[in-house]
Design an enzyme around this catalytic site. Structure first.
Site, PDB file in Angstrom:
ATOM      1  N   CYS A   2      -2.610  14.036  -1.808  1.00 47.41           N
ATOM      2  CA  CYS A   2      -3.539  15.033  -2.344  1.00 47.41           C
ATOM      3  C   CYS A   2      -4.261  14.576  -3.621  1.00 47.41           C
ATOM      4  CB  CYS A   2      -2.770  16.294  -2.673  1.00 47.41           C
ATOM      5  SG  CYS A   2      -1.729  16.852  -1.347  1.00 47.41           S
ATOM      6  N   ARG A  27      -7.267   8.395  -0.992  1.00 46.66           N
ATOM      7  CA  ARG A  27      -5.835   8.673  -1.117  1.00 46.66           C
ATOM      8  C   ARG A  27      -5.240   9.238   0.174  1.00 46.66           C
ATOM      9  NH1 ARG A  27      -3.943   9.553  -6.478  1.00 46.66           N
ATOM     10  NH2 ARG A  27      -2.565  11.150  -5.695  1.00 46.66           N
ATOM     11  N   TRP A  75      -3.203  16.654   1.791  1.00 40.82           N
ATOM     12  CA  TRP A  75      -2.552  15.882   2.849  1.00 40.82           C
ATOM     13  C   TRP A  75      -1.328  16.702   3.227  1.00 40.82           C
ATOM     14  CZ3 TRP A  75       1.919  13.088   4.134  1.00 40.82           C
ATOM     15  CH2 TRP A  75       1.751  12.071   5.087  1.00 40.82           C
ATOM     16  N   ASN A 101      -0.749  19.087  -6.686  1.00 42.07           N
ATOM     17  CA  ASN A 101      -0.241  17.842  -6.085  1.00 42.07           C
ATOM     18  C   ASN A 101       1.256  17.823  -6.305  1.00 42.07           C
ATOM     19  OD1 ASN A 101      -2.821  17.061  -5.562  1.00 42.07           O
ATOM     20  ND2 ASN A 101      -2.817  15.286  -6.927  1.00 42.07           N
ATOM     21  N   GLY A 102       1.990  17.271  -5.341  1.00 41.36           N
ATOM     22  CA  GLY A 102       3.448  17.187  -5.490  1.00 41.36           C
ATOM     23  C   GLY A 102       4.136  18.186  -4.591  1.00 41.36           C
ATOM     24  N   GLU A 481       5.212  -8.529   5.964  1.00 42.02           N
ATOM     25  CA  GLU A 481       3.936  -8.031   5.460  1.00 42.02           C
ATOM     26  C   GLU A 481       2.808  -8.284   6.466  1.00 42.02           C
ATOM     27  OE1 GLU A 481       3.124  -6.025   3.374  1.00 42.02           O
ATOM     28  OE2 GLU A 481       1.045  -6.372   2.817  1.00 42.02           O
ATOM     29  N   LYS A 485       0.570  -5.255   7.973  1.00 43.41           N
ATOM     30  CA  LYS A 485      -0.886  -5.241   7.765  1.00 43.41           C
ATOM     31  C   LYS A 485      -1.597  -5.033   9.096  1.00 43.41           C
ATOM     32  CE  LYS A 485      -1.443  -4.626   4.648  1.00 43.41           C
ATOM     33  NZ  LYS A 485      -0.756  -4.334   3.427  1.00 43.41           N
ATOM     34  N   GLU A 488      -0.788  -1.384  10.801  1.00 43.60           N
ATOM     35  CA  GLU A 488      -1.252  -0.163  10.148  1.00 43.60           C
ATOM     36  C   GLU A 488      -2.756   0.032  10.262  1.00 43.60           C
ATOM     37  OE1 GLU A 488      -0.571   0.148   5.898  1.00 43.60           O
ATOM     38  OE2 GLU A 488      -0.936  -1.973   5.613  1.00 43.60           O
ATOM     39  N   HIS A 504      18.461 -13.547  20.073  1.00 43.07           N
ATOM     40  CA  HIS A 504      19.641 -12.688  20.206  1.00 43.07           C
ATOM     41  C   HIS A 504      19.267 -11.336  20.809  1.00 43.07           C
ATOM     42  CE1 HIS A 504      22.183 -15.605  18.241  1.00 43.07           C
ATOM     43  NE2 HIS A 504      21.208 -15.780  17.351  1.00 43.07           N
ATOM     44  N   LYS A 603      -2.832   6.899   0.669  1.00 41.15           N
ATOM     45  CA  LYS A 603      -2.737   5.771  -0.263  1.00 41.15           C
ATOM     46  C   LYS A 603      -1.502   5.865  -1.145  1.00 41.15           C
ATOM     47  CE  LYS A 603      -4.068   2.021  -2.334  1.00 41.15           C
ATOM     48  NZ  LYS A 603      -3.670   0.781  -1.633  1.00 41.15           N
TER      49      LYS A 603
HETATM   50  C1  F6R Z   1       0.806  -0.813   3.164  1.00 38.47           C
HETATM   51  C2  F6R Z   1       0.912  -0.040   1.944  1.00 38.47           C
HETATM   52  C3  F6R Z   1       2.134   0.786   1.767  1.00 38.47           C
HETATM   53  C4  F6R Z   1       2.536   0.827   0.288  1.00 38.47           C
HETATM   54  C5  F6R Z   1       3.718   1.803   0.096  1.00 38.47           C
HETATM   55  C6  F6R Z   1       4.177   1.837  -1.331  1.00 38.47           C
HETATM   56  O1  F6R Z   1      -0.376  -1.544   3.196  1.00 38.47           O
HETATM   57  O2  F6R Z   1       0.034  -0.026   1.126  1.00 38.47           O
HETATM   58  O3  F6R Z   1       3.188   0.339   2.563  1.00 38.47           O
HETATM   59  O4  F6R Z   1       2.889  -0.456  -0.114  1.00 38.47           O
HETATM   60  O5  F6R Z   1       3.342   3.073   0.498  1.00 38.47           O
HETATM   61  O6  F6R Z   1       3.154   2.272  -2.169  1.00 38.47           O
HETATM   62  P1  F6R Z   1       3.198   2.000  -3.718  1.00 38.47           P
HETATM   63  O7  F6R Z   1       3.099   0.530  -3.909  1.00 38.47           O
HETATM   64  O8  F6R Z   1       2.028   2.737  -4.268  1.00 38.47           O
HETATM   65  O9  F6R Z   1       4.512   2.516  -4.208  1.00 38.47           O
END
Ligand code: F6R
Length: 608
Positions: A2, A27, A75, A101-102, A481, A485, A488, A504, A603
């Protein structure tokens, strides 16, 4: 997740609010709304879906009167995405309007109590409880009422509040979730995040936990919970509006991939002086560093993957045991952590609820917590015992790239700094690490210069249905990673596997045409990963190998290859991750996916 904006001044508020919401949409959100006060009543417009819907309904805000207002992108957490559940929420007699927010953790309890007393609710949200509570407990003094209601709310929250009878003020409350106040001339702003108001003002106050701000056109007064006035320091944001714009790139993700040399350079450069790593910003003493018997890393998603890389590096260089936990699991497994454990917390946003809670759990158990954070003044940065900021600049695309790279750079700095204090690095290695670290931005640029080749590879692979990323040692950490990437943003099913573990069980999934991306940068295990490549090829897999340019014979094993420049072992992930990010980006683009805001993702994830 949010986002909050607020405006008070002489201009029409709604267009400014909607413009601010536009800038927060990165976000992640599923509904948006605004509420203004026209001097007599609240005017509320909100709707499920994109901000464009709200823009159309309101003529980009021009149809809504009032020079004071609050807005929100939601959100969904409590209650599905819908008009009713969208913020702002208004109390029953329309005296209070609230954006939030929260999470209010005890909202069910509070709601039941209010319902028993005859209050009628229209939404399924926890936020509406705040508006109704304020109205129910209103005692003739808004500030006093808020101060009395705050202790009733469990959880973390940032609130923007308007009281109908006071059209000349907005009240902002922070407990946990971040809030900033933008300082203008005869006008002021409220926002959960800098990009929302950066084109309006660069001067801000950051609210601290437990602070309440009364924002008027011509002034801002901040109080603590006991009602004392708090003297705030004005902070001037140094990054430009352009930093939060696409700058001619089609997507923020591509722009941020290209910004990685700068992100790494900026993160390391001030911390290397006369060939020595200097971490002036931490209070942790050499004696404390020598006394830790264990390192504990907590983070989520890509930041967790940085933690997995760090485990390989720290254990190899520092010879101290390292545990890495997904933050959401850490707190609930009663971890063995005490004052002899150093906790490292990694988070781009500094807002991730699971990470924050994991950090607090470690601190409760007596552990010293250092946070690696990108967003200045964020909750994790404030609550950690020490913070090392990554200087990646604002990251807008949901899928992280430059923040991941900047986090890795901080891990290298810490490995060198701690390793030196612990006497684990000889002079020659020290010199070599520092010079490799300084050379990283240029080597990343080298890979970025070959972006068209990688795009071409992506054009041949984007129709694959299943992908496996395999690697050994630090390459395995990195494969996590690469796989995240890709999945997602392209929605292609992919898994990361320790190359030796595949046989295995999981190798049964390999069939003709399965794409396997084999990371083969780690020199000591080169022969072994080449055997794993043969294993999957003989079962029909198509293998794309990523290796160092001094190991050209990888081209004989893999079906196609991408080469990266050579560097010291610990820094290989910073180079090998770049082609994987570019591949993921172009595969998603060839598939026509919405790259910067993938479905279902936000985000910063501010709920547990
Ligand atoms: C993937 C991505 C997420 C963040 C995760 C943690 O591309 O961006 O997996 O890494 O949500 O977010 P932060 O770093 O903001 O704690």
């Amino acid at each position: 997740m949010c986002g909050i904006v607020g405006y008070i001044g002489d201009k029409q508020a709604a267009p400014i609010l909607i413009d601010g919401l536009e800038k927060l949409k990165y976000r992640g959100y599923d509904s948006a709304g605004v509420c203004t006060n026209d001097g007599e009543k609240f005017i509320v417009e909100k709707e499920k879906g994109k901000i464009e819907v709200l823009q159309q309904m309101t003529g980009k805000g021009k149809k809504i009167a009032g020079t004071v207002g609050i807005g929100h992108t939601r959100w969904a957490t409590h209650g599905k995405p819908s008009k009713e559940n969208a913020h702002p929420h208004i109390s029953q007699s329309e005296s209070f309007a609230v954006v939030h927010n929260g999470i209010i953790e005890n909202y069910m309890e509070l709601k039941s109590e209010l319902i028993r007393k005859g209050v009628k609710f229209v939404s399924a949200t926890d936020t509406e409880v705040v508006a109704q509570l304020l109205e129910y407990h209103y005692n003739g003094d808004v500030l006093d009422t808020i101060t009395k209601v705050m202790p009733m709310l469990k959880g973390s929250y940032a609130l923007g509040i308007m009281y109908r009878e006071m059209p000349d003020e907005i009240i902002a409350v922070r407990k946990g979730s971040p809030l900033i106040i933008g300082i203008g001339e005869d006008e002021n702003y409220l926002a959960s995040d800098v990009p929302a108001i950066l084109d309006k003002t660069k001067n801000i106050y950051r609210l601290d936990n437990g602070e309440i701000a009364v924002i008027k056109r011509d002034g801002i007064v901040v109080y603590d919970l006991s009602g004392n006035v708090v003297e705030k320091t004005v902070e001037t944001i140094t990054w430009s509006v352009d930093a939060a714009k696409k700058d001619g790139y089609e997507h923020f993700m591509l722009k941020e991939i290209m910004e990685q040399p700068k992100a790494v350079h900026d993160t390391i450069i001030e911390r290397i002086k006369d060939g020595r790593v200097v971490l002036d910003e931490i209070r942790l003493t050499p004696e404390q560093i020598r006394n830790f018997d264990k390192i504990n890393i907590v983070a989520c998603g890509s930041a967790y993957h940085v933690g997995v890389v760090a485990k390989y590096i720290f254990e190899k260089i520092l010879r101290k045991p390292v545990e890495v936990d997904v933050a959401s699991e850490f707190k609930y497994r009663d971890p063995i952590v005490d004052e002899k454990t150093l906790t490292i917390v990694i988070s781009q946003s500094g807002e991730t609820a699971d990470t924050k809670e994991a950090m607090k759990e470690a601190q409760r158990k007596g552990s010293y917590a250092i946070a690696i954070v990108n967003v200045v003044g964020s909750a994790i940065a404030v609550e950690a015992d020490d913070v090392i900021y990554t200087l990646a600049g604002p990251e807008i695309a949901v899928a992280t790239t430059k923040a991941y790279s900047a986090q890795l750079a901080v891990i290298y700095l810490m490995a060198i700094y701690f390793g030196d204090i612990l006497g684990k690095i000889c002079k020659e290695d020290y010199k070599n690490y520092v010079s490799e670290l300084l050379a990283l931005p240029e080597k990343i640029t080298d890979i970025l210069d070959r972006i068209e080749d990688i795009k071409n590879t992506a054009s041949k692979l984007f129709a694959r249905k299943d992908v496996f990323f395999i690697g050994r040692n630090i390459d395995h950490a990195l494969s996590l990673e690469g796989s995240l990437k890709l999945k997602e943003i392209s929605y292609i099913h992919s898994e990361a596997y320790a190359a030796g573990e595949l046989k295995h069980g999981t190798i049964s999934l390999i069939e003709k045409g399965t794409l396997v991306i084999a990371l083969a940068t780690y020199e000591d295990l080169h022969e072994k990963i080449c055997s794993n490549i043969e294993e999957v090829q003989s079962r029909g897999a198509y293998v794309l190998g990523i290796g160092c340019e001094n190991r050209q014979h990888l081209s004989h094993s893999a079906d196609s290859t991408i080469f990266i420049p050579k560097t010291c072992d610990m820094m290989l992930p910073s180079l090998a991750v770049v082609p994987m990010q570019i591949l993921a980006y172009y595969i998603a683009r060839f598939k026509g996916c919405e790259i910067d805001t993938p479905r279902n993702l936000a985000k910063s994830v501010t709920v547990e």
